[in-house]
Every structure is written in structure tokens, then in C-alpha cells.
Design an enzyme around this catalytic site. Sequence first.
Site, short mmCIF file in Angstrom:
data_model
loop_
_atom_site.label_atom_id
_atom_site.label_comp_id
_atom_site.label_asym_id
_atom_site.label_seq_id
_atom_site.Cartn_x
_atom_site.Cartn_y
_atom_site.Cartn_z
N TYR A 1 -1.56 -0.50 11.10
CA TYR A 1 -1.78 -1.16 9.80
C TYR A 1 -0.62 -0.89 8.86
CZ TYR A 1 -3.36 -1.51 4.94
OH TYR A 1 -3.42 -1.78 3.59
N LYS B 1 2.33 -3.38 7.23
CA LYS B 1 2.54 -3.57 5.79
C LYS B 1 3.99 -3.22 5.41
CE LYS B 1 -0.14 -4.58 3.09
NZ LYS B 1 -0.59 -5.92 2.61
N THR C 1 0.83 -1.21 0.00
CA THR C 1 0.00 0.00 0.00
C THR C 1 0.87 1.26 0.00
OG1 THR C 1 -1.42 1.31 1.46
CG2 THR C 1 -0.16 -0.39 2.52
N ASP C 2 0.31 2.35 -0.52
CA ASP C 2 1.03 3.63 -0.48
C ASP C 2 1.13 4.16 0.95
OD1 ASP C 2 -1.65 4.35 -0.10
OD2 ASP C 2 -1.67 5.91 -1.63
N GLU C 3 0.34 3.56 1.87
CA GLU C 3 0.35 4.05 3.26
C GLU C 3 1.70 3.83 3.94
OE1 GLU C 3 -3.22 3.47 5.55
OE2 GLU C 3 -4.41 3.24 3.72
P1 NAD Z 1 -9.99 -7.05 2.61
O1 NAD Z 1 -9.93 -6.78 4.07
O2 NAD Z 1 -11.22 -6.74 1.84
O3 NAD Z 1 -9.68 -8.60 2.37
C1 NAD Z 1 -8.68 -9.30 3.06
C2 NAD Z 1 -8.91 -10.80 2.83
O4 NAD Z 1 -7.85 -11.50 3.49
C3 NAD Z 1 -10.22 -11.32 3.42
O5 NAD Z 1 -10.86 -12.18 2.50
C4 NAD Z 1 -9.78 -12.09 4.66
O6 NAD Z 1 -10.63 -13.17 4.99
C5 NAD Z 1 -8.41 -12.57 4.24
N1 NAD Z 1 -7.52 -12.83 5.37
C6 NAD Z 1 -7.29 -12.02 6.44
N2 NAD Z 1 -6.45 -12.61 7.28
C7 NAD Z 1 -6.11 -13.82 6.72
C8 NAD Z 1 -5.27 -14.87 7.13
N3 NAD Z 1 -4.56 -14.81 8.27
N4 NAD Z 1 -5.15 -15.95 6.32
C9 NAD Z 1 -5.86 -16.02 5.17
N5 NAD Z 1 -6.69 -15.07 4.75
C10 NAD Z 1 -6.81 -13.97 5.53
O7 NAD Z 1 -8.73 -6.30 2.01
P2 NAD Z 1 -8.53 -5.60 0.59
O8 NAD Z 1 -8.99 -4.22 0.67
O9 NAD Z 1 -9.02 -6.51 -0.48
O10 NAD Z 1 -6.93 -5.55 0.53
C11 NAD Z 1 -6.18 -6.62 -0.02
C12 NAD Z 1 -4.71 -6.28 0.05
O11 NAD Z 1 -4.46 -5.09 -0.68
C13 NAD Z 1 -4.20 -6.03 1.46
O12 NAD Z 1 -2.94 -6.61 1.58
C14 NAD Z 1 -4.13 -4.52 1.58
O13 NAD Z 1 -3.11 -4.14 2.47
C15 NAD Z 1 -3.78 -4.15 0.15
N6 NAD Z 1 -4.23 -2.82 -0.29
C16 NAD Z 1 -5.54 -2.44 -0.15
C17 NAD Z 1 -5.95 -1.19 -0.62
C18 NAD Z 1 -7.39 -0.76 -0.52
O14 NAD Z 1 -7.72 0.39 -0.86
N7 NAD Z 1 -8.33 -1.62 -0.10
C19 NAD Z 1 -5.03 -0.33 -1.22
C20 NAD Z 1 -3.70 -0.75 -1.34
C21 NAD Z 1 -3.31 -1.99 -0.88
P1 TYD Z 2 -10.55 4.25 4.54
O1 TYD Z 2 -11.51 3.75 3.52
O2 TYD Z 2 -10.60 3.68 5.92
O3 TYD Z 2 -9.10 4.08 3.89
P2 TYD Z 2 -7.65 4.60 4.42
O4 TYD Z 2 -7.76 5.10 5.79
O5 TYD Z 2 -6.84 3.35 4.36
O6 TYD Z 2 -7.22 5.66 3.45
O7 TYD Z 2 -10.72 5.84 4.68
C1 TYD Z 2 -10.56 6.70 3.56
C2 TYD Z 2 -10.61 8.12 4.08
O8 TYD Z 2 -11.92 8.39 4.58
C3 TYD Z 2 -9.66 8.38 5.23
O9 TYD Z 2 -9.12 9.70 5.10
C4 TYD Z 2 -10.53 8.30 6.46
C5 TYD Z 2 -11.88 8.79 5.97
N1 TYD Z 2 -13.06 8.21 6.63
C6 TYD Z 2 -14.07 9.06 7.12
O10 TYD Z 2 -13.99 10.29 7.01
N2 TYD Z 2 -15.17 8.48 7.70
C7 TYD Z 2 -15.30 7.13 7.85
O11 TYD Z 2 -16.32 6.67 8.43
C8 TYD Z 2 -14.27 6.28 7.33
C9 TYD Z 2 -14.36 4.79 7.46
C10 TYD Z 2 -13.15 6.87 6.72
#
Ligand code: NAD
Ligand code: TYD
Length: 360
Positions: free
Chosen positions: A153, A157, A125-127
Amino acid sequence: MKILVTGGAGFIGSNFIYYMLEKYPSYKIICLDSLTYAGNISTLDEAMKNNNFKFIKGDITDRQLVFKLFAQEKLDVVVNFAAESHVDRSIKNPEIFLKTNILGTQVLMDASIKYGIKRYHQVSTDEVYGDLPLDRTDLFFTENTPICTSSPYSASKAAADLLALSYYKTFKLPVTISRCSNNYGPYQFPEKFIPLIIIRALNNKSLPVYGEGKNVRDWLYVEEHCEAIDLIIHGGKAGEVYNVGGHNEKTNLEVVETIIKELGKSKKLITFVSDRPGHDLRYAIDPTKIKNELGWEPKIRFDDGIKMTIQWYLDNKEWWTNIVNGEYMNYYEAMYGHREVITKGIKNTMIEEVASGRYK
Ligand code: NAD
Ligand code: TYD
């Protein structure tokens, strides 16, 4: 080609599975997912009908299970999506983030070394770069931006990324890493901002915006992230990090206002609540490297992607109704019930607001 996709019952992993099954009809995909609260097996209903797809319920931290799976399946590529992924949860309970995100990655990479995996891809992630100031829109994260994390988090990562790079250097494991900005699109769990706002707006409920809603995220439609990972696992260079981002920077307030407008709802639903501790101000990705090396660039503008996303949530009410009617209600109460609601400078807790009938 046989690919292990971990975390494939979650948001991005499931989109990746559908993308790959369609694009490569000869590939075999195995999904390993422990089905935490964020994993939803019904998301994979369509994939289950495909003979090239297999689902295994299991935890990536379970070394015995993971090594047995690798021994049986003769995998070529591993793409690790499995993670605890919600910042707010990591603030309440960091431990599981360290276990899954760091130790789980280690287990998968140990197995990848033993069974000669040709490519281990870590979805990051970019975080990990921390944040950028709001008033310096000329600044972007590049792959050389120092790691500087804000939440448990992002720290977990970043630790996994560093471990992955160390496995490349020390054990010659062919590792690649993608660091992507915020994704949106189908199958995103409604604890995350965009689906939370869409679903609550559809139900005419208050829309919680942290702080003043000025924080900026760089939104990428999920399918474009899947496309980038596909290009990296096929053509990316081992040992390299690739930034992936949408050039779609929006403040949180802009996002909420766009959703309200699309759904024809009232701005009065917007509720400013107390801020997230350590809330990163701005994320913005410079994707020049992946563009130059692999020809990837974002094409879907936020205004179009958000319409597609809203339409998906309208068309798939059953998928999210099942979620928001279950354990999720307790989650919402625990996460938001004690947040301060800030109305015209007056602060109340959400619980007081509910009791007074002002807040639903
Ligand atoms: P999500 O929370 O929707 O899904 C995570 C999945 O992993 C779930 O299906 C969960 O059951 C499974 N999981 C969790 N712990 C596990 C374990 N110990 N063993 C097996 N499975 C397990 O997450 P997402 O948003 O789809 O993100 C997926 C990946 O992408 C993550 O690594 C996250 O850090 C990365 N990512 C997400 C975003 C975003 O905007 N959502 C952006 C950049 C990177
Ligand atoms: P989120 O989807 O949790 O992603 P991330 O924190 O990983 O970027 O949140 C996106 C943005 O929205 C973040 O700046 C936090 C804000 N946010 C709210 O303002 N209200 C909410 O209820 C949530 C869940 C997030």
C-alpha cells in the site's frame, strides 16, 4: 469553481464533499467513484439532494471514461482520494493497489494536462515515510524525511507521489500533495482499526490487537484533514508537499482501552493476535510547514474526537449494519480466522478458539 473529487464515496472523500458543499455554496462538485467494496453510495444520500453535486460511477484507471468526463465538465481542480487504502489487503493482494493507486493517478494527471486543470491535488499518506522508532519520541516526519515504504500500500502511494512530482517538473502540471496521518471519524469502513473496534465492542465481540498493541499512530479527526486540503488547493504552492497530522499519538492499546471505557465494555474482550508482517512501529507528523504557510493546525484532541466518532457510530447503526452483515463477514473470516491468538503465552488460531467456544 468546479472540483472533481475522486473516491468520494469512501471515508475521507465523502467527508470532504460534505465539507466543501457546506463551506462553498457556489462551488460545483463532481464525484467519480467506481464503488469498490469501500465505496458506499448511501454515504452520499444527502449530497445527492444538492443541485451543485453530481455523482459519476467510474474507474479512475478507465482512460476513455476519464478523458470524456474532463472534456464534458470543464473542471478547475482535481482532488484524488480514489485508492485502495487498507494495508492488510495490500499484503494479501498487492496488484489492485498498483493498478488503482499508481496507474489511476497517471490517467487523472494525463487528463489534467490535456484539459488545463488549474490544480491537481494528490491525497497521500504519512506511510510513505516508513516508520519511526518507539523509543525516539523526539523524532517526527517532515516533508524532507526520505521515502522508505513498508507495505505494498505505502509503496504504491509513494510511487504515485513521485509520479505527481515528476509531472510538475516535466509537464508543469500544477500539482500539490498532502501526506496525512491516520484519520478517524464518520463513514470510515469497519475494516480499519477504530470503527472495527467500536463495532465489535458494541456487539461484545473479541477485539483483535496486533502484536502487543504498542504500535503508535498519530490520529487526526477527518474534518481537520478536509480543512487542510481545502487550504492547500486554494493557497498551497504548486510542486509542494504538505504534511498534515494531529499531534495525537496513541498506542493501539490506548485506543482500544479508550473505546472500551467510553462504551462501558470489559477489557476481557481485548484479544492479542499475531502481528501484521512489516508492521510500522510509529507514525508522527511534524505539521510546521502547513502551519507556517497556510495557518493550519490540528485543534481536536483525540479524547474529544473519539467521543464524537463513537457517538456517530451509535447514531448511524443502519449505515454499518448493512456493511457488516454482507460480504464483510467473509472478509473478517479470511483476514482474522487464521491469525494466532496469544493468551498467556499460549498460541491458538482463531479458528481453534472459535471451535472451542473461547472466541467469538
Ligand atoms: P477508502 O478506502 O475509505 O475510500 C476509497 C474510495 O475510492 C472508495 O469510495 C472506493 O470505491 C474508491 N475507489 C477505489 N478504487 C477506485 C478506482 N479505481 N476508481 C474510482 N474509485 C475508486 O479510503 P479513505 O480512507 O477515504 O482514503 C482516501 C485517500 O486518503 C486514499 O488515497 C488514502 O491513501 C488517503 N489517506 C487515508 C488515510 C486514512 O487514515 N484513511 C490517511 C492518509 C491518507
Ligand atoms: P489501520 O486502521 O489498518 O491503519 P494503518 O495500518 O494504515 O495505520 O490500523 C491502525 C493500527 O491498528 C495499526 O498499527 C494496525 C492496528 N490494527 C490492529 O491492531 N488490529 C486490527 O484489527 C487492525 C485492523 C489494525
